[in-house]
Scaffold this motif. Structure first.
Motif, short mmCIF file in Angstrom:
data_model
loop_
_atom_site.label_atom_id
_atom_site.label_comp_id
_atom_site.label_asym_id
_atom_site.label_seq_id
_atom_site.Cartn_x
_atom_site.Cartn_y
_atom_site.Cartn_z
N PRO A 172 0.79 -1.24 0.00
CA PRO A 172 0.00 0.00 0.00
C PRO A 172 0.82 1.28 0.00
CG PRO A 172 -0.93 -1.59 1.53
CD PRO A 172 0.37 -2.15 1.09
N ASP A 173 2.09 1.20 0.44
CA ASP A 173 2.93 2.40 0.50
C ASP A 173 4.10 2.32 -0.47
OD1 ASP A 173 4.27 0.38 1.78
OD2 ASP A 173 4.79 1.54 3.57
N SER A 174 3.95 1.59 -1.57
CA SER A 174 5.07 1.40 -2.49
C SER A 174 5.52 2.70 -3.14
CB SER A 174 4.70 0.38 -3.57
OG SER A 174 3.60 0.86 -4.34
N CYS A 175 4.64 3.69 -3.23
CA CYS A 175 5.01 4.99 -3.81
C CYS A 175 5.39 6.02 -2.76
CB CYS A 175 3.86 5.53 -4.65
SG CYS A 175 3.41 4.48 -6.04
N HIS A 220 -0.65 8.59 5.51
CA HIS A 220 -1.20 8.53 4.16
C HIS A 220 -0.30 7.67 3.28
CE1 HIS A 220 -2.92 10.19 0.36
NE2 HIS A 220 -1.66 10.16 -0.04
N ASN A 221 -0.87 6.66 2.65
CA ASN A 221 -0.14 5.74 1.77
C ASN A 221 -0.56 5.92 0.32
OD1 ASN A 221 0.38 2.64 3.69
ND2 ASN A 221 0.89 4.75 4.16
N GLU A 222 0.39 5.70 -0.60
CA GLU A 222 0.07 5.68 -2.02
C GLU A 222 0.76 4.51 -2.69
OE1 GLU A 222 0.28 9.31 -4.23
OE2 GLU A 222 -0.55 10.51 -2.58
N THR A 223 0.05 3.90 -3.64
CA THR A 223 0.58 2.77 -4.39
C THR A 223 0.05 2.83 -5.82
OG1 THR A 223 0.88 0.36 -4.35
CG2 THR A 223 -1.33 1.18 -3.83
N ALA A 224 0.51 1.94 -6.68
CA ALA A 224 0.08 1.86 -8.08
C ALA A 224 0.18 3.21 -8.77
CB ALA A 224 -1.35 1.31 -8.17
N CYS A 225 1.26 3.94 -8.50
CA CYS A 225 1.35 5.32 -8.98
C CYS A 225 2.06 5.42 -10.32
CB CYS A 225 2.07 6.20 -7.96
SG CYS A 225 3.75 5.67 -7.59
#
Length: 401
Positions: free
Chosen positions: A17-20, A39-44
Motif C-alpha cells: 500500500p505504500d510502495s510509492c 497517508h499511503n500511495e501505491t500503483a502510482c
C-alpha cells in the motif's frame, strides 16, 4: 526549525500500500504513545493524469516520532487502482472533537482531480484510534467500517476545533481566496462569512499560468501548535511564488487574530500590507503575500495597515493588485490600482485587497511611491515615503487595525 533531517518513513516494497510513499499528516499524543495518521500511495504513475491509489494506516511511536510501527489500515475505499486515475480514500485533516472521538476529514478520489470525487468523514475513539476502530459516516449513521466501507458526501471539512465557539472549523475556497466554515455537529458546515480571510489566486499545479500556488492550508493554535484553537491562530500552508516551480516550495505560517469588539460597519476581515526592501538587489516589495527571504535578504521597512478582502458595499472602494514588472531583473513586485498595470508594462499576479477611496474612521492614507535610483515602486503611509523615494499618487485609505 533546524538540525539534520532524519528519514523515519520510506516507500515500501512493490505491490504494497505504500510502495510509492507514505506521509504522516497528523499526530496525537495519547499517554506515552504518539499516534500518526499515515497517508499511503501505491500503483502510482503520476505522469499519467496523476495516477495513484490512496489509503490510510495508523502508525505508533513511543519515542516521539523517531521510529514508527505500522499498526495496520484504518481508512480505505471501495475502488481498486485504475490506469490513469486517482483512486482510493485519503484523509488530510484529523480533529480531536472533545467528545471522546477523533474525526478524520477525508476525500474519496473521483478518478481525476476534475471529476469531483467528494469529501466524507470517519471517526474512532480518541483513546484507541487504531485498526478496526474507525467508522465511516454513511446514510445518516456511523455505520460503515473504515476499511472498505461506503461513505456519504459531506458539504465541508474540518481543520481544527475552536474552543471559543465550541465548533469544528475549516478552510474552503470562496471567491477571491480562502474562507472559513464551521460546524456544530462536525458533519454539516456553513460559511462563517462569505468573504475570504486570505486573498489568493486559484493556482495551477502544472505551473503553466505563472501564478502563485497555495496548497494544504491548515489552522493551528499560535501558542500550542495544536489544532485545538483559542483566538490566536497560525494559518500554515505550502506556497509557491508566482513563476516558480516545486523546486522552490515554502512552508508559510501566517498569524490570524480574532477580535470580538467590532464596531458597527467595521469590515469583518483585514489582511496586513507590508513593505520590504532588499538592499543588495535594490528591490522593494509591497504585498500581502509571503516574501521569500524575509528577514534575511529582505528587511521589513513598515507594516502599512490592513487591506479589506472584499469591497465595502456601502462606501466607495478601490481594488489594488500585486503586479510584477517582467522587464526588470529581478522582476519588480508592488501593489497598484487594478487596471493600471496593463498600461504600465506590468503583469497582474493577484489581488492585493481593497482600500477606501476616501478617509473613513480607523483608516490612514496609502501612497504610491517611486525610487528612481533603484528603480522601483512601493507604498507608504506618509508623504515622504519613509525617505526612500518620492510620492507619486494617493492609492486610497487602508485600515489602521
Amino acid at each position: 526549525m533546524g538540525g539534520t533531517g532524519v528519514a523515519v518513513l520510506k516507500p515500501g516494497p512493490p505491490n504494497t500500500p505504500d510502495s510509492c510513499g507514505q506521509w504522516v499528516v497528523h499526530v496525537e499524543l495519547e499517554g506515552k504513545t504518539l499516534y500518526g495518521w499515515d497517508h499511503n500511495e501505491t500503483a502510482c504513475n503520476y505522469g499519467n493524469y496523476g495516477q495513484t491509489h490512496a489509503s490510510m494506516v495508523m502508525a505508533a511511536s513511543t519515542d516521539y516520532g523517531l521510529t514508527w510501527k505500522i499498526e495496520g489500515p484504518i481508512i480505505s475505499g471501495t475502488d481498486p487502482p485504475a490506469n490513469g486515475k486517482e483512486t482510493g480514500d485519503s484523509c488530510g485533516n484529523i480533529v480531536r472533537g472533545n467528545d471522546g472521538y477523533d474525526y478524520a476529514y477525508c476525500v474519496h478520489n473521483g478518478g481525476h482531480s476534475w471529476d469531483g470525487g467528494y469529501g466524507f468523514i470517519a471517526r474512532a475513539p480518541s483513546s484507541n484510534p487504531g485498526p478496526g476502530k474507525w467508522k465511516k459516516y454513511y446514510d445518516g449513521a456511523w455505520s460503515e467500517p473504515g476499511v472498505g466501507g461506503k461513505s456519504s458526501p459531506i458539504n465541508g471539512g474540518g481543520s481544527a476545533w475552536w474552543s471559543t465557539t465550541d465548533e469544528t472549523i475549516g478552510l474552503n475556497w470562496v471567491k477571491g481566496g480562502l474562507g472559513l466554515v464551521a460546524s456544530r455537529d462536525r458533519i454539516h458546515f456553513t460559511a462563517i462569512f462569505s468573504q475570504p480571510i486570505m486573498l489568493t489566486e486559484y493556482g495551477d499545479w502544472s505551473r503553466k499560468n505563472g501564478l502563485e500556488l497555495v496548497a494544504y492550508p491548515d489552522l493551528i493554535d499560535a501558542k500550542t501548535g495544536l489544532n485545538q484553537l483559542s483566538d490566536h491562530w497560525l494559518m500554515a500552508y505550502m506556497w509557491l511564488n508566482p513563476g516558480e516551480n516545486f523546486g522552490k516550495r515554502y512552508l508559510v505560517f501566517r498569524p490570524v487574530d480574532i477580535s470580538w469588539s467590532r464596531a458597527p460597519g467595521e469590515p469583518l476581515v483585514g489582511e496586513m500590507l507590508t513593505h520590504w526592501y532588499d538592499a543588495a538587489q535594490h528591490d522593494h516589495w509591497t504585498t500581502i503575500a509571503p516574501v521569500p527571504g524575509n528577514y534575511s535578504a529582505y528587511r521589513l521597512v513598515a507594516q502599512l495597515g490592513y487591506m479589506m478582502t472584499t469591497p465595502d458595499p456601502a462606501k466607495p472602494t478601490v481594488e489594488l493588485g500585486r503586479m510584477s514588472q517582467q522587464v526588470a531583473r529581478p522582476p519588480r513586485s508592488h501593489s497598484i490600482q487594478k487596471g493600471v498595470c496593463e498600461t504600465q508594462n506590468y503583469q497582474r499576479l493577484r489581488s492585493a485587497g481593497f482600500v477606501y477611496a476616501t478617509a473613513q474612521p480607523n483608516t490612514q492614507p496609502l501612497y504610491r511611491c517611486y525610487s528612481g535610483t533603484e528603480p522601483s515602486h512601493f507604498a507608504a503611509n506618509n508623504e515622504n515615503c519613509n525617505n526612500m523615494g518620492k510620492r507619486e499618487a494617493l492609492l486610497g485609505y487602508d485600515l489602521k487595525q
